[in-house]
Each structure stands twice: as structure tokens, then as C-alpha cells.
Design a protein around this motif. Structure first.
Motif, PDB file in Angstrom:
ATOM      1  N   PRO A 167      61.924 -43.208 -73.264  1.00 20.53           N
ATOM      2  CA  PRO A 167      63.141 -42.712 -72.625  1.00 20.53           C
ATOM      3  C   PRO A 167      63.604 -43.580 -71.449  1.00 20.53           C
ATOM      4  O   PRO A 167      62.796 -44.114 -70.696  1.00 20.53           O
ATOM      5  CB  PRO A 167      62.738 -41.322 -72.135  1.00 20.53           C
ATOM      6  CG  PRO A 167      61.261 -41.414 -71.913  1.00 20.53           C
ATOM      7  CD  PRO A 167      60.751 -42.406 -72.932  1.00 20.53           C
ATOM      8  N   GLN A 168      64.919 -43.718 -71.355  1.00 20.76           N
ATOM      9  CA  GLN A 168      65.587 -44.271 -70.184  1.00 20.76           C
ATOM     10  C   GLN A 168      66.450 -43.133 -69.664  1.00 20.76           C
ATOM     11  O   GLN A 168      67.087 -42.432 -70.457  1.00 20.76           O
ATOM     12  CB  GLN A 168      66.475 -45.464 -70.568  1.00 20.76           C
ATOM     13  CG  GLN A 168      65.724 -46.613 -71.184  1.00 20.76           C
ATOM     14  CD  GLN A 168      64.827 -47.310 -70.170  1.00 20.76           C
ATOM     15  OE1 GLN A 168      65.169 -47.433 -69.002  1.00 20.76           O
ATOM     16  NE2 GLN A 168      63.677 -47.755 -70.620  1.00 20.76           N
ATOM     17  N   LEU A 169      66.496 -42.932 -68.353  1.00 22.67           N
ATOM     18  CA  LEU A 169      67.188 -41.780 -67.789  1.00 22.67           C
ATOM     19  C   LEU A 169      68.346 -42.206 -66.899  1.00 22.67           C
ATOM     20  O   LEU A 169      68.270 -43.230 -66.219  1.00 22.67           O
ATOM     21  CB  LEU A 169      66.205 -40.930 -66.984  1.00 22.67           C
ATOM     22  CG  LEU A 169      64.950 -40.469 -67.725  1.00 22.67           C
ATOM     23  CD1 LEU A 169      64.019 -39.742 -66.780  1.00 22.67           C
ATOM     24  CD2 LEU A 169      65.305 -39.596 -68.914  1.00 22.67           C
ATOM     25  N   ALA A 170      69.403 -41.383 -66.903  1.00 22.38           N
ATOM     26  CA  ALA A 170      70.553 -41.609 -66.042  1.00 22.38           C
ATOM     27  C   ALA A 170      71.039 -40.261 -65.524  1.00 22.38           C
ATOM     28  O   ALA A 170      70.946 -39.246 -66.217  1.00 22.38           O
ATOM     29  CB  ALA A 170      71.666 -42.318 -66.797  1.00 22.38           C
ATOM     30  N   GLU A 171      71.583 -40.251 -64.296  1.00 22.04           N
ATOM     31  CA  GLU A 171      71.935 -38.990 -63.634  1.00 22.04           C
ATOM     32  C   GLU A 171      73.365 -38.524 -63.854  1.00 22.04           C
ATOM     33  O   GLU A 171      73.708 -37.408 -63.473  1.00 22.04           O
ATOM     34  CB  GLU A 171      71.651 -39.093 -62.139  1.00 22.04           C
ATOM     35  CG  GLU A 171      72.433 -40.169 -61.441  1.00 22.04           C
ATOM     36  CD  GLU A 171      71.925 -40.446 -60.047  1.00 22.04           C
ATOM     37  OE1 GLU A 171      72.767 -40.696 -59.173  1.00 22.04           O
ATOM     38  OE2 GLU A 171      70.703 -40.422 -59.832  1.00 22.04           O
TER      39      GLU A 171
END
Length: 126
Positions: free
Chosen positions: A29-33
Motif C-alpha cells: 500500500p501507498q497512502l494519501a490523505e
């Protein structure tokens, strides 16, 4: 080979839950807000699938989906909407923007993983 997933959600709790569920399922996973951050993270990244919320500050999920679909590199990347919304008109709007599927929060991690395998796994068609 594990699948790379970009998850975009303004809730830290949801991002943490997604990271845990995706990591445990063997995804990367890569996460962004939010949508703006999601586009920044997406730059140079070629995820196998994207998960996005709809209600976010700066750039909502609809705008994010449209921006992703406007990029040649991501026209066919599966996009799952993960949101508290369930209104048919919102689902239709998301599909028109380019969403592949829709999952309502609170989400069942196993159901999310199955959906990701369906849209992004080996032999999947977006």
C-alpha cells in the motif's frame, strides 16, 4: 508478486486500517490523505489499483477520479470507491467519472481484498 495499491482517504483511522488490511493480504500500500496528495503520490507510481474516498478536503473523490482518468498512464487502472455514501446517484456519478467499483464503509477487509483481486489480480480486466 504483490499488487501495489494507492489508498486515498482523509481519515487517518481509515488509512491505518487500510494499510493493515492491505499489508496483511500481501499488497504493497501507498497512502494519501486527500485527492491532491493522492495525485502527488501517483506521480511516477503505477499502482495495480486505487482506492479512494469521496468526501475529502482540497480535492474530493470525484475530482480525483476524473484527474486520474485524465492521465494516459492511469486510464485503465482500477479505481474502487470506499465511502460512507450509498446514494445511487453518487454511485452513478462515480461510475461516470471512471470508478470501477463501490464499497460502503465500514468495510470488511476480506471483502475489500476480494474486490481488489477481482479488479487488479492476475487475469483481471478493468
Amino acid at each position: 508478486m504483490s499488487l501495489s495499491i494507492l489508498a486515498v482517504d482523509d481519515s487517518r483511522t481509515i488509512r491505518d486500517m487500510l494499510k493493515l488490511a492491505l499489508t496483511q493480504a500481501g499488497f504493497e500500500p501507498q497512502l494519501a490523505e486527500d485527492g491532491v496528495h493522492g495525485l502527488e503520490v501517483l506521480d511516477g507510481l503505477q499502482p495495480d489499483a486505487i482506492i479512494t474516498d469521496i468526501n475529502m478536503p482540497r480535492l474530493d473523490g470525484f475530482g480525483f477520479i476524473e484527474a486520474v482518468r485524465g492521465q494516459d498512464a492511469h486510464r485503465a487502472t482500477p479505481i474502487l470507491v470506499l465511502t460512507t455514501e450509498s446514494a445511487p446517484e453518487l454511485k452513478a456519478r462515480a461510475r461516470a467519472a471512471g470508478a470501477t467499483g463501490w464499497i460502503v464503509k465500514p468495510f470488511d477487509p476480506a471483502k475489500l481484498v476480494r474486490a481488489l483481486h477481482m479488479v487488479a489480480g492476475p487475469g483481471a480486466t478493468a
